[in-house]
Design an enzyme around this catalytic site. Structure first.
Site, PDB file in Angstrom:
ATOM      1  N   SER A 322       0.215  -1.176   0.131  1.00  0.00           N
ATOM      2  CA  SER A 322       0.018   0.133  -0.039  1.00  0.00           C
ATOM      3  C   SER A 322       0.672   1.458   0.095  1.00  0.00           C
ATOM      4  O   SER A 322       0.842   2.091  -0.595  1.00  0.00           O
ATOM      5  CB  SER A 322      -1.494   0.184   0.848  1.00  0.00           C
ATOM      6  OG  SER A 322      -1.531   1.156   1.253  1.00  0.00           O
ATOM      7  N   TRP A 325       2.260   1.861  -3.448  1.00  0.00           N
ATOM      8  CA  TRP A 325       1.252   2.145  -4.303  1.00  0.00           C
ATOM      9  C   TRP A 325       1.397   3.740  -4.573  1.00  0.00           C
ATOM     10  O   TRP A 325       1.265   3.810  -5.592  1.00  0.00           O
ATOM     11  CB  TRP A 325       0.588   1.578  -3.922  1.00  0.00           C
ATOM     12  CG  TRP A 325      -0.544   2.579  -5.408  1.00  0.00           C
ATOM     13  CD1 TRP A 325      -1.394   1.318  -6.626  1.00  0.00           C
ATOM     14  CD2 TRP A 325      -1.551   2.745  -5.345  1.00  0.00           C
ATOM     15  NE1 TRP A 325      -2.284   2.082  -7.043  1.00  0.00           N
ATOM     16  CE2 TRP A 325      -2.753   2.982  -5.735  1.00  0.00           C
ATOM     17  CE3 TRP A 325      -2.063   3.832  -4.117  1.00  0.00           C
ATOM     18  CZ2 TRP A 325      -3.505   4.034  -6.346  1.00  0.00           C
ATOM     19  CZ3 TRP A 325      -2.638   5.030  -4.012  1.00  0.00           C
ATOM     20  CH2 TRP A 325      -3.398   4.692  -5.164  1.00  0.00           C
ATOM     21  N   HIS A 326       1.517   3.863  -3.447  1.00  0.00           N
ATOM     22  CA  HIS A 326       1.558   5.517  -2.974  1.00  0.00           C
ATOM     23  C   HIS A 326       2.263   6.352  -3.688  1.00  0.00           C
ATOM     24  O   HIS A 326       1.981   7.160  -4.109  1.00  0.00           O
ATOM     25  CB  HIS A 326       1.057   5.696  -1.397  1.00  0.00           C
ATOM     26  CG  HIS A 326       0.037   5.648  -0.906  1.00  0.00           C
ATOM     27  ND1 HIS A 326      -0.775   4.559  -0.206  1.00  0.00           N
ATOM     28  CD2 HIS A 326      -1.337   6.364  -0.896  1.00  0.00           C
ATOM     29  CE1 HIS A 326      -1.379   4.550  -0.196  1.00  0.00           C
ATOM     30  NE2 HIS A 326      -2.649   6.413  -0.522  1.00  0.00           N
ATOM     31  N   GLY A 327       2.996   6.026  -3.590  1.00  0.00           N
ATOM     32  CA  GLY A 327       4.450   6.531  -4.174  1.00  0.00           C
ATOM     33  C   GLY A 327       6.205   6.394  -4.791  1.00  0.00           C
ATOM     34  O   GLY A 327       6.383   5.173  -4.428  1.00  0.00           O
ATOM     35  N   PHE A 475      -0.417   9.855  -7.475  1.00  0.00           N
ATOM     36  CA  PHE A 475      -0.637   8.552  -7.058  1.00  0.00           C
ATOM     37  C   PHE A 475      -1.024   7.580  -9.031  1.00  0.00           C
ATOM     38  O   PHE A 475      -1.314   6.743  -7.873  1.00  0.00           O
ATOM     39  CB  PHE A 475      -1.005   8.250  -5.676  1.00  0.00           C
ATOM     40  CG  PHE A 475      -0.752   8.885  -4.374  1.00  0.00           C
ATOM     41  CD1 PHE A 475       0.935   9.819  -4.322  1.00  0.00           C
ATOM     42  CD2 PHE A 475      -1.073   9.685  -3.642  1.00  0.00           C
ATOM     43  CE1 PHE A 475       1.383   9.548  -3.330  1.00  0.00           C
ATOM     44  CE2 PHE A 475      -0.773  10.452  -2.984  1.00  0.00           C
ATOM     45  CZ  PHE A 475       0.209  10.029  -2.954  1.00  0.00           C
TER      46      PHE A 475
END
Length: 475
Positions: A322, A325-327, A475
């Site tokens: 997670s 996934w955000h960056g 993102f």
């Protein structure tokens, strides 16, 4: 194109009226029109990346049909593997190439080697993380026999590119959204009116709450040494409301816009700042992403039906993925790691499913114990998010260290407007915490409804900021 832009104020009503004029025509014309305006919406940002979203859509449309047509289990797995490789490969290249290149060079330098590499100037396509997960879930669900593959390329392309949720979610499953493209939509005044209410509340959260907080937050995080410890603490809290107002505001506008066109998107935020522990928080925050990871990563790994060691492994995998996934930054991965550490005690003591109902469900005010739990959860998530906001892990630690240094006692730079609108946000959402969104007041007296509408509209006119982006576009 972004929601809080002048062009969107023209785009939405024009598209709306033409769309419902075409409702008398065939379903195919209705869907073709939606596909056209969705590609136009996305192309206003950069038309070149229309080819990328079209390619992603075509890959999964074709592979899903082949999976369904095949009777060989190994062939089905191979086709699913192709879909995963193609989609994750595109996402990895555009989002993570430079991150891996930089990390590899840093690793070589630890052992005394100087590596030369080429850093590509790659533009991150807006929304690629969202629509990639959306098309992947479709292929996986077809493989699992949870949904039949679409026989209409127009319907499927419109499902992937549906403009309200294209660039920042919610991440819609084909099981919910695709069937809505397969039947003709009929205009509903009640649905459209509720959509307008949710959009109004979303604009308030974005241009008033989030953008008012952003000025103070940026100043503090860009130069912590120029702010007192108290101001840094307030900026950390303001960032929580900036992020929430920005992202949940976008989701409200997206869901409300979809309802104008006769579609129902899933709720993406369920008042997470009233959560009493981290498990409840993530059941209420960015719910479409949380549920995606749960269904397509956590459960296949065994979920909670395995031994303690594997449970711990699964929790850390989910939160680390997670974060990634955000960056493409170690700060996001460390942020995910901290969330996992915070969650693990709840899981070990089997307390992660204890707060399933809305807080103060049978009353108006929370108990002292509930209030303390809400406050504790909020403060801890605020500290963890310093790593989400900081440019580097070192910057985040320095920021937190300066908070606890108790240096400086000036409060003159605090934004009183931001404080006031945060209070308004919390009061309105607390009153409507059992509803689908903060302005779900259809059953209230007419003078209450219109009083709220006019108050919020005036706040947007007086205090709204002219920001040209949403945080989650990156993102």
């Amino acid at each position: 194109m972004i929601f809080n832009s002048v062009i969107f104020l023209f785009f939405l009503p024009i598209s709306f009226f033409i769309y419902w004029l075409l409702s008398k025509k065939s379903l195919k014309i209705q869907n073709t029109y939606l596909l056209f305006i969705s590609y136009f919406f996305y192309g206003c940002w950069d038309w070149r990346f229309l080819f990328l979203i079209a390619a992603s859509s075509l890959i999964d449309f074709t592979i899903a049909k082949k999976i369904k047509a095949s009777s060989n289990k190994n062939a089905k797995k191979a086709l699913l593997g192709v879909s995963l490789a193609m989609n994750l490969g595109l996402l990895g290249f555009f989002k993570y190439f430079n991150f891996f290149a930089d990390s590899l060079v840093d690793l070589f330098s630890v052992f005394g080697f100087q590596a030369d590499y080429i850093t590509l100037h790659i533009i991150l396509p807006v929304g690629i993380s969202f629509y990639t997960f959306q098309t992947l879930s479709y292929t996986i669900d077809v493989y699992r026999d949870k949904i039949e593959p679409s026989n209409s390329i127009v319907q499927f392309f419109a499902y992937v590119s549906f403009f309200p949720q294209l660039v920042a979610g919610p991440i819609e499953r084909a099981t919910n959204l695709l069937p809505q493209f397969q039947k003709k939509r009929v205009f509903s005044y009640d649905k459209a009116a509720d959509g307008m209410r949710q959009m109004l509340w979303g604009f308030f959260k974005k241009v008033v709450v989030a953008d008012s907080c952003a000025v103070f937050v940026d100043r503090a995080f860009n130069d912590p040494a120029a702010s007192s410890s108290g101001e840094l603490f307030v900026a950390m809290v303001f960032f929580a409301f900036q992020l929430y107002g920005d992202f949940s505001g976008y989701s409200d506008i997206a869901i409300g816009s979809a309802r104008l066109f006769g579609f129902d998107l899933k709720q993406n935020f369920a008042f997470p700042y009233f959560a009493r522990d981290i498990a409840e928080f993530y059941r209420r925050w960015h719910m479409s992403l949380t549920n995606w990871f749960k269904d397509y990563v956590y459960f296949p790994l065994g979920g909670s039906r395995v031994g303690v060691n594997l449970k711990l492994r699964n929790v850390f995998i989910i939160y680390l993925i997670s974060g990634f996934w955000h960056g493409a930054n170690w700060t996001f991965i460390f942020w995910g790691f901290l969330n996992a550490l915070y969650y693990v005690p709840l899981m070990l003591f089997k307390r992660n499913r204890r707060n399933l109902e809305v807080v103060a469900f049978n009353g108006f005010l929370p108990s002292f114990r509930e209030f303390y739990a809400i406050l504790e959860t909020f403060i801890v998530t605020c500290f963890i998010r310093v790593f989400f906001r900081a440019n580097t892990i070192e910057d985040a630690f320095l920021y937190i260290k300066r908070i606890f240094s108790f240096q400086g006692n000036t409060w003159g730079n605090l934004d009183k407007v931001a404080i006031a609108v945060i209070i308004v946000l919390l009061v309105v959402e607390w009153i409507n915490r059992k509803e689908q969104h903060g302005l779900a007041i259809a059953n209230r007296p007419v003078y209450v409804r219109w009083g709220m509408y006019m108050t919020i509209f005036i706040c947007i006119l007086l205090f709204g900021k002219a920001s040209d982006s949403f945080i989650y576009f990156q993102f």
